[in-house]
Enzyme design. Sequence first.
Site, PDB file in Angstrom:
ATOM      1  CG  ASN A   1      -0.181  -0.174   2.481  1.00 49.49           C
ATOM      2  OD1 ASN A   1       0.664   0.656   2.802  1.00 49.49           O
ATOM      3  ND2 ASN A   1      -0.422  -1.252   3.216  1.00 49.49           N
TER       4      ASN A   1
ATOM      5  CG  ASP B   1      -6.749  -4.773   5.375  1.00 44.18           C
ATOM      6  OD1 ASP B   1      -6.474  -4.695   6.587  1.00 44.18           O
ATOM      7  OD2 ASP B   1      -7.113  -3.784   4.700  1.00 44.18           O
TER       8      ASP B   1
ATOM      9  CE  LYS C   1       9.472 -11.767 -14.207  1.00 48.09           C
ATOM     10  NZ  LYS C   1      10.335 -11.034 -15.135  1.00 48.09           N
TER      11      LYS C   1
ATOM     12  CE  LYS D   1     -10.926   0.882  11.126  1.00 49.13           C
ATOM     13  NZ  LYS D   1     -10.225   1.462  10.042  1.00 49.13           N
TER      14      LYS D   1
ATOM     15  CE  LYS E   1      -8.859  -2.389  13.627  1.00 51.08           C
ATOM     16  NZ  LYS E   1      -7.782  -2.780  12.724  1.00 51.08           N
TER      17      LYS E   1
HETATM   18  O1  C5P Z   1      -8.832  -1.910  10.218  1.00 52.66           O
HETATM   19  P1  C5P Z   1      -7.804  -0.923   9.821  1.00 52.66           P
HETATM   20  O2  C5P Z   1      -6.701  -1.496   8.960  1.00 52.66           O
HETATM   21  O3  C5P Z   1      -8.341   0.328   9.231  1.00 52.66           O
HETATM   22  O4  C5P Z   1      -7.154  -0.496  11.235  1.00 52.66           O
HETATM   23  C1  C5P Z   1      -6.082   0.357  11.304  1.00 52.66           C
HETATM   24  C2  C5P Z   1      -5.361   0.151  12.602  1.00 52.66           C
HETATM   25  O5  C5P Z   1      -5.173  -1.257  12.863  1.00 52.66           O
HETATM   26  C3  C5P Z   1      -3.961   0.704  12.552  1.00 52.66           C
HETATM   27  O6  C5P Z   1      -3.597   1.120  13.843  1.00 52.66           O
HETATM   28  C4  C5P Z   1      -3.133  -0.465  12.070  1.00 52.66           C
HETATM   29  O7  C5P Z   1      -1.771  -0.352  12.438  1.00 52.66           O
HETATM   30  C5  C5P Z   1      -3.806  -1.613  12.770  1.00 52.66           C
HETATM   31  N1  C5P Z   1      -3.758  -2.868  12.011  1.00 52.66           N
HETATM   32  C6  C5P Z   1      -2.980  -3.906  12.474  1.00 52.66           C
HETATM   33  N2  C5P Z   1      -2.955  -5.091  11.779  1.00 52.66           N
HETATM   34  C7  C5P Z   1      -3.679  -5.230  10.660  1.00 52.66           C
HETATM   35  C8  C5P Z   1      -4.483  -4.193  10.177  1.00 52.66           C
HETATM   36  C9  C5P Z   1      -4.494  -3.004  10.873  1.00 52.66           C
HETATM   37  O8  C5P Z   1      -2.293  -3.779  13.482  1.00 52.66           O
HETATM   38  N3  C5P Z   1      -3.632  -6.375  10.009  1.00 52.66           N
END
Ligand code: C5P
Length: 410
Positions: free
Chosen positions: A218, A287, A297, A351, A355
């Site tokens: 990304n 994600d 390759k 979140k 989270k």
């Molecule tokens: O769900 P999203 O990706 O938008 O969430 C963002 C937050 O979650 C950020 O703090 C990111 O560092 C953390 N994150 C993580 N592991 C992932 C996805 C996001 O720690 N796989």
Amino acid sequence: MASTVLLGITGCIAAYKAAEIVRGLQKAGLRVKVVMTEHATHFVDPLTFRSLTHEPVAVGLFDDPSDPIHHISLADEADAFLIAPCTANVIAKIAHGIADDLLTTTALACTAPLLIAPAMNVHMYEASATQDNLSLLKSRGVAFVDADEGYLACGYTGKGRLAAVDEIIAATLTLLGESRSGNNDNDACSLRDLTGLSVLVTAGPTQEPIDAVRFLSNYSSGKMGYALAGAACARGASVTLVSGPVSLTPPSGVDVVPVQTGMEMLEACQKFFSRADIAVFSAAVADARPAVAFERKLKKGVAEDAAALSEIKLVPNPDILATLAANKDPRQTVVGFAAETDDLLDNARRKLQCKHADVIVANLVGAGKAFGKDTNQATLVSATEEHILPDMSKVQLAHRIFDFVLQIRN
Ligand code: C5P
């Protein structure tokens, strides 16, 4: 083009040190313009600054007949407004929006970040009025290079001496998001309020291999995470920075654990999380990752490889923040980020809960915002508070995040 620092000089004996400040800023590659209060001109002649800057020195509101709205043109030219030394009187005036001379009128008109280096007698510094004014300005996002303790020109010993010129220069560069001096921007930080604490920061993107030459990733530059690690270190914390692949120089004094994939980032964080007092997850973890990563390759000309490329199967990556925060203990403070293109605050609040974070730093992304930039406009969201911050450098934002975290912990 060089950034312009507008240097405000107010009426106290430390005004003589402003000449060194001008030279230091110029050596760092900055253009300096000077505005003085009438009282400051009793301590140092404007000619000193005119000679050093090769620019007119502004003093009176009506001095320049060619520019009837001088305070606006001065304010608009500034990329940062540094007031050093700044007297208790000028601090009070700025805190209360009083604009009765060119310097204070310019301060009111100026939208560039403001940095104040106070200098005054210890009793004036400690006076409740001054302390309240300092707190008020800090709460509005004004940056400070705090006064030093020591022998004061008035004969007293105590707090009130203008901070060291080098510290003021470094703080100005930090404010501008620049590091032209070659030093760590955070050298300017006079706070050591994270001393004794362990801070874990994740930064950057992750790269999820598809084959030997391709990966999913990304736009994250890692600048926010590196600013956080640098700020925590400057404030005295012992810092571990788990970083995805970025092209940034790590802040000195920080332990860096380089990783490539989300799974590697999780593994590294699992090692350090339990001993972290504060964990800030700013990494943009991919994600999902390809279910299979080919070691060779994949060739477009080979039918089987072309099929594998056009039908990459993805599996979700673990959510590092959610996984670790689910088991945090009460001594730990966890910060996450929500980079959103819409419904910013709703997403941030969601979140925060799902989270198990204590703070979510919410910011809009897309349309040229945030990614790769040196500035960011964010809202800090906790269970009880929401602070909308102005656009500021990522270094400044990093400090505001730690201010907020400390507020929650206290
Ligand atoms: O769900 P999203 O990706 O938008 O969430 C963002 C937050 O979650 C950020 O703090 C990111 O560092 C953390 N994150 C993580 N592991 C992932 C996805 C996001 O720690 N796989």
